[in-house]
Design a protein around this motif. Structure first.
Motif, PDB file in Angstrom:
ATOM      1  N   ASP A  19      31.852  20.740  -7.128  1.00 40.37           N
ATOM      2  CA  ASP A  19      31.938  19.195  -6.715  1.00 40.37           C
ATOM      3  C   ASP A  19      32.266  18.835  -5.335  1.00 40.37           C
ATOM      4  O   ASP A  19      31.927  18.117  -4.858  1.00 40.37           O
ATOM      5  N   GLU A  20      33.371  19.283  -4.978  1.00 43.41           N
ATOM      6  CA  GLU A  20      34.107  18.993  -3.739  1.00 43.41           C
ATOM      7  C   GLU A  20      33.339  19.396  -2.541  1.00 43.41           C
ATOM      8  O   GLU A  20      32.788  18.683  -1.633  1.00 43.41           O
ATOM      9  N   TYR A  21      32.809  20.719  -2.763  1.00 48.17           N
ATOM     10  CA  TYR A  21      31.595  21.229  -1.532  1.00 48.17           C
ATOM     11  C   TYR A  21      30.434  20.345  -1.587  1.00 48.17           C
ATOM     12  O   TYR A  21      29.889  19.997  -0.499  1.00 48.17           O
ATOM     13  N   GLN A  23      30.179  17.313  -2.516  1.00 50.70           N
ATOM     14  CA  GLN A  23      30.725  15.704  -1.852  1.00 50.70           C
ATOM     15  C   GLN A  23      30.755  15.852  -0.329  1.00 50.70           C
ATOM     16  O   GLN A  23      30.566  14.997   0.137  1.00 50.70           O
ATOM     17  N   TRP A  24      31.464  17.069   0.058  1.00 53.23           N
ATOM     18  CA  TRP A  24      31.548  17.011   1.500  1.00 53.23           C
ATOM     19  C   TRP A  24      30.196  17.038   2.163  1.00 53.23           C
ATOM     20  O   TRP A  24      30.140  16.428   3.400  1.00 53.23           O
ATOM     21  N   TYR A  25      29.516  17.981   1.596  1.00 56.31           N
ATOM     22  CA  TYR A  25      28.316  18.289   2.201  1.00 56.31           C
ATOM     23  C   TYR A  25      27.347  16.726   2.343  1.00 56.31           C
ATOM     24  O   TYR A  25      26.861  16.423   3.262  1.00 56.31           O
ATOM     25  N   THR A  26      27.140  16.049   1.354  1.00 58.35           N
ATOM     26  CA  THR A  26      26.382  14.885   1.004  1.00 58.35           C
ATOM     27  C   THR A  26      26.961  13.703   1.967  1.00 58.35           C
ATOM     28  O   THR A  26      26.548  13.079   2.785  1.00 58.35           O
ATOM     29  N   GLU A  27      28.561  13.395   1.899  1.00 59.27           N
ATOM     30  CA  GLU A  27      29.167  12.381   2.579  1.00 59.27           C
ATOM     31  C   GLU A  27      29.630  12.668   3.935  1.00 59.27           C
ATOM     32  O   GLU A  27      29.889  11.668   4.747  1.00 59.27           O
ATOM     33  N   ALA A  85      38.374  18.675   8.463  1.00 52.28           N
ATOM     34  CA  ALA A  85      38.447  19.670   7.822  1.00 52.28           C
ATOM     35  C   ALA A  85      37.181  19.842   6.772  1.00 52.28           C
ATOM     36  O   ALA A  85      36.778  18.954   6.245  1.00 52.28           O
ATOM     37  N   ARG A  86      36.976  21.354   6.639  1.00 52.29           N
ATOM     38  CA  ARG A  86      35.730  21.623   5.756  1.00 52.29           C
ATOM     39  C   ARG A  86      36.375  22.350   4.419  1.00 52.29           C
ATOM     40  O   ARG A  86      37.568  22.841   4.341  1.00 52.29           O
TER      41      ARG A  86
END
Length: 102
Positions: A19-21, A23-27, A85-86
């Protein structure tokens, strides 16, 4: 202008962090990529079912429009070195550039 695509295979380091991955990818990540001149679109995919061990579970396809298809990729790398940060990634991403034949 020559066209091409950049295909990126990647995975979160832990399936529980997907989910975090996502969200980071999309946003964060896709807007960063599309802000680089030459990148014109992005689509993401996930493996149907379970990915084989050692294989990536996600795929991103970015459309490129540039006279030199390597120029947007170089600019993206330059910008990424100073980026936010990734989330932890699994195995190193696999990045491949394809040029349109006709």
């Amino acid at each position: 202008m020559p066209k091409g695509i950049m295909v990126v295979q990647s995975s979160p380091s832990d399936p529980s962090g997907e989910d975090e991955y996502d969200q980071w990818y999309t946003e964060v990540h896709i807007p960063e990529v599309l802000a680089v001149p030459g990148f014109v679109s992005a689509r993401r995919y996930r493996v149907l079912g379970d990915a084989e061990p050692g294989r990536h579970s996600h795929l991103a396809v970015y459309e490129l429009e540039a006279d030199d298809l390597t120029a947007p990729v170089k600019e993206l790398r330059a910008r990424s070195s100073s980026s936010a940060a990734r989330p932890p990634l699994g195995p190193p991403p696999v990045v491949t550039i394809y040029e349109l034949l006709d």
